[in-house]
Design an enzyme around this catalytic site. Structure first.
Site, PDB file in Angstrom:
ATOM      1  N   ASP A   1      -1.066   0.504  -2.815  1.00 58.99           N
ATOM      2  CA  ASP A   1      -0.647   1.887  -2.582  1.00 58.99           C
ATOM      3  C   ASP A   1       0.841   1.955  -2.236  1.00 58.99           C
ATOM      4  O   ASP A   1       1.407   1.005  -1.694  1.00 58.99           O
ATOM      5  CB  ASP A   1      -1.486   2.468  -1.431  1.00 58.99           C
ATOM      6  N   GLY A   2       1.443   3.098  -2.539  1.00 51.35           N
ATOM      7  CA  GLY A   2       2.802   3.362  -2.056  1.00 51.35           C
ATOM      8  C   GLY A   2       3.910   3.193  -3.078  1.00 51.35           C
ATOM      9  O   GLY A   2       5.091   3.268  -2.718  1.00 51.35           O
TER      10      GLY A   2
ATOM     11  N   TRP B   1       7.679   4.570  -2.254  1.00 48.75           N
ATOM     12  CA  TRP B   1       8.744   3.550  -2.245  1.00 48.75           C
ATOM     13  C   TRP B   1       9.884   3.979  -3.173  1.00 48.75           C
ATOM     14  O   TRP B   1      11.066   3.885  -2.820  1.00 48.75           O
ATOM     15  CB  TRP B   1       8.147   2.210  -2.703  1.00 48.75           C
TER      16      TRP B   1
ATOM     17  N   HIS C   1       6.058   2.232  -9.996  1.00 50.22           N
ATOM     18  CA  HIS C   1       4.959   1.564 -10.703  1.00 50.22           C
ATOM     19  C   HIS C   1       5.465   0.341 -11.476  1.00 50.22           C
ATOM     20  O   HIS C   1       4.803  -0.702 -11.518  1.00 50.22           O
ATOM     21  CB  HIS C   1       4.274   2.533 -11.668  1.00 50.22           C
TER      22      HIS C   1
ATOM     23  N   SER D   1      -7.395   4.594 -10.947  1.00 50.19           N
ATOM     24  CA  SER D   1      -8.721   5.054 -10.540  1.00 50.19           C
ATOM     25  C   SER D   1      -9.223   6.172 -11.460  1.00 50.19           C
ATOM     26  O   SER D   1      -8.437   6.776 -12.200  1.00 50.19           O
ATOM     27  CB  SER D   1      -8.681   5.563  -9.097  1.00 50.19           C
TER      28      SER D   1
ATOM     29  N   GLU E   1      -9.835   8.917 -10.540  1.00 47.84           N
ATOM     30  CA  GLU E   1      -9.191  10.146 -10.052  1.00 47.84           C
ATOM     31  C   GLU E   1      -7.722  10.250 -10.487  1.00 47.84           C
ATOM     32  O   GLU E   1      -7.131  11.325 -10.432  1.00 47.84           O
ATOM     33  CB  GLU E   1      -9.252  10.206  -8.513  1.00 47.84           C
ATOM     34  N   ASN E   2      -7.137   9.120 -10.900  1.00 48.75           N
ATOM     35  CA  ASN E   2      -5.695   9.123 -11.220  1.00 48.75           C
ATOM     36  C   ASN E   2      -5.340   9.926 -12.475  1.00 48.75           C
ATOM     37  O   ASN E   2      -4.173  10.238 -12.703  1.00 48.75           O
ATOM     38  CB  ASN E   2      -5.159   7.688 -11.378  1.00 48.75           C
TER      39      ASN E   2
ATOM     40  N   SER F   1     -10.963   4.669  -0.718  1.00 49.79           N
ATOM     41  CA  SER F   1     -10.670   5.440  -1.931  1.00 49.79           C
ATOM     42  C   SER F   1     -11.522   5.063  -3.146  1.00 49.79           C
ATOM     43  O   SER F   1     -10.985   4.850  -4.242  1.00 49.79           O
ATOM     44  CB  SER F   1      -9.180   5.314  -2.272  1.00 49.79           C
TER      45      SER F   1
ATOM     46  N   GLU G   1     -13.696  -8.152   5.124  1.00 45.71           N
ATOM     47  CA  GLU G   1     -12.745  -7.850   6.199  1.00 45.71           C
ATOM     48  C   GLU G   1     -11.621  -7.012   5.595  1.00 45.71           C
ATOM     49  O   GLU G   1     -11.244  -7.222   4.440  1.00 45.71           O
ATOM     50  CB  GLU G   1     -12.170  -9.152   6.772  1.00 45.71           C
TER      51      GLU G   1
HETATM   52  C1  FPP Z   1      -0.655   3.691  -5.944  1.00 47.52           C
HETATM   53  O1  FPP Z   1       0.632   4.133  -5.559  1.00 47.52           O
HETATM   54  C2  FPP Z   1      -0.546   2.920  -7.153  1.00 47.52           C
HETATM   55  C3  FPP Z   1      -1.120   3.253  -8.345  1.00 47.52           C
HETATM   56  C4  FPP Z   1      -1.934   4.458  -8.525  1.00 47.52           C
HETATM   57  C5  FPP Z   1      -0.907   2.434  -9.534  1.00 47.52           C
HETATM   58  C6  FPP Z   1      -0.893   0.968  -9.316  1.00 47.52           C
HETATM   59  C7  FPP Z   1      -0.468   0.321 -10.555  1.00 47.52           C
HETATM   60  C8  FPP Z   1       0.398  -0.698 -10.655  1.00 47.52           C
HETATM   61  C9  FPP Z   1       1.018  -1.396  -9.503  1.00 47.52           C
HETATM   62  C10 FPP Z   1       0.735  -1.235 -11.989  1.00 47.52           C
HETATM   63  C11 FPP Z   1      -0.413  -2.092 -12.427  1.00 47.52           C
HETATM   64  C12 FPP Z   1       0.035  -3.110 -13.293  1.00 47.52           C
HETATM   65  C13 FPP Z   1      -0.672  -4.213 -13.583  1.00 47.52           C
HETATM   66  C14 FPP Z   1       0.015  -5.232 -14.357  1.00 47.52           C
HETATM   67  C15 FPP Z   1      -2.060  -4.457 -13.194  1.00 47.52           C
HETATM   68  P1  FPP Z   1       0.906   5.696  -5.540  1.00 47.52           P
HETATM   69  O2  FPP Z   1       1.497   6.068  -6.841  1.00 47.52           O
HETATM   70  O3  FPP Z   1      -0.337   6.420  -5.185  1.00 47.52           O
HETATM   71  O4  FPP Z   1       1.974   5.790  -4.412  1.00 47.52           O
HETATM   72  P2  FPP Z   1       2.110   6.956  -3.362  1.00 47.52           P
HETATM   73  O5  FPP Z   1       0.869   6.944  -2.518  1.00 47.52           O
HETATM   74  O6  FPP Z   1       3.318   6.557  -2.596  1.00 47.52           O
HETATM   75  O7  FPP Z   1       2.270   8.237  -4.120  1.00 47.52           O
END
Ligand code: FPP
Length: 240
Positions: free
Chosen positions: A21-22, A26, A38, A66, A68-69, A195, A206
Site C-alpha cells: 500500500d501507499g 508516496w 506504481h 484487487s 475493487e481496484n 482489505s 501473524e
Molecule cells: C496500493 O497503493 C497499490 C496498488 C493498488 C497497486 C500495487 C501494484 C504494484 C506495486 C505493481 C505490481 C507490479 C508487479 C510486478 C507485481 P495505492 O495506489 O492504493 O496507494 P495509496 O493508498 O497511497 O493511494
C-alpha cells in the site's frame, strides 16, 4: 545462498504475503502522478522477491490488483495493467535464472486477452522451477476466491455429501491450492486492515504493519518484519 542472515535460532517464515500500500501517497508527496508510485512499486517487488529468496522465504504473495481496484480512474487502471503486462514479459528470463515459480491468483478470465496469454506463458514456463514460489494477486478478492472455490467444488461433484465438506475440500479448490498458508502478512503505509486479501488463508497468520510506503520498502524493513515475527507466540487457538 539461503539463510545467510539467519542467526541459529531465527525462524524464517515459509510464506510471506504483502499488501503493497501507499504507492499513490508516496508519489503525491513528491509532486508526481500516482502512476509514478506504481512504477517505483513494481521495481521494489522485483528487489523484494530476490531478497526474500536470499533470506530463505519459500513463498511470496503480493497483492497487485484487487477486484475493487477497477473503480480507480481509467488512466490508473491502464497504467497498472501495463505494468503487469511488462512484468509478465520481461521477467521470464530472470525467473528461469533464479528458479522462480510464478502463479497468478485471482479471476483472470476478465483480464485483457494478451495479458491472460502472457500470464499463461510465464506460469507454464516457470511451473517446473523448484525455487521460491511467487504468487501475484491480480483481479483478486478473498470473497470472490472463496465463491469461485465453492463453485469449482460443486462442478467437481465435491459438495454432494455435506458430511464430507471440510477445510481440505474448500482449500483444495482455492487459487492457492497446494501452497501453505502465509505465516506472516505485511501491510505497508499505515493502514491496519486486510482489505479482502487471502481471507481464508490468513486465519492464523501473524500481521506486521509498517508506516513505510511500498516504494520505500526494502530488505531492512523485511528483516524487521521477520524479527517481529520471531517475537510472536503462535498458538493456533491452543494453549502453550
Ligand atoms: C496500493 O497503493 C497499490 C496498488 C493498488 C497497486 C500495487 C501494484 C504494484 C506495486 C505493481 C505490481 C507490479 C508487479 C510486478 C507485481 P495505492 O495506489 O492504493 O496507494 P495509496 O493508498 O497511497 O493511494
Amino acid at each position: 545462498m539461503k539463510d545467510r542472515n539467519a542467526t541459529q535460532d531465527r525462524k524464517i517464515p515459509v510464506h510471506v504475503a504483502i499488501i503493497m500500500d501507499g504507492n499513490g501517497r508516496w508519489a503525491k508527496r513528491r509532486g508526481m502522478p500516482r502512476t509514478f508510485g506504481h512504477t517505483q512499486g513494481a521495481k521494489v517487488v522485483e528487489q523484494i522477491l530476490e531478497d526474500a529468496d536470499e533470506i530463505g522465504i519459500q513463498y511470496l504473495t503480493v497483492y497487485a490488483f484487487s477486484t475493487e481496484n477497477w473503480s480507480r480512474p481509467e488512466t490508473e487502471v491502464k497504467a497498472l495493467m501495463n505494468l503487469l503486462r511488462r512484468y509478465m514479459k520481461s521477467s521470464l528470463a530472470k525467473c528461469a535464472k533464479n528458479n522462480v515459480r510464478v502463479r497468478v491468483i485471482g479471476d483472470k478470465s476478465v483480464l485483457a486477452e494478451d495479458l491472460q496469454e502472457s500470464i499463461e506463458v510465464l506460469e507454464r514456463e516457470t511451473a517446473a522451477n523448484t525455487g521460491i514460489g511467487f504468487q501475484i494477486a491480480i483481479n483478486y478478492g478473498g470473497r470472490d476466491e472463496i465463491v469461485r472455490a465453492v463453485r469449482r467444488a460443486a462442478q467437481q461433484g465435491l459438495l454432494q455429501d455435506p458430511d464430507r465438506i471440510d477445510d481440505d475440500v474448500i482449500g483444495g479448490c482455492l487459487d492457492t491450492a497446494g501452497i501453505p498458508d502465509p505465516d506472516l502478512l505485511i501491510r505497508t503505509c499505515g493502514e491496519q486492515r486486510i482489505s479482502n486479501f487471502l481471507l481464508w488463508q490468513l486465519a492464523y497468520s501473524e500481521f506486521y504493519f509498517t508506516d513505510k510506503a511500498w516504494p520505500e520498502f526494502d530488505r531492512e524493513e523485511l528483516e524487521r518484519a521477520i524479527d517481529a515475527f520471531n517475537h510472536r507466540e503462535r498458538r493456533y487457538g491452543g494453549l502453550k
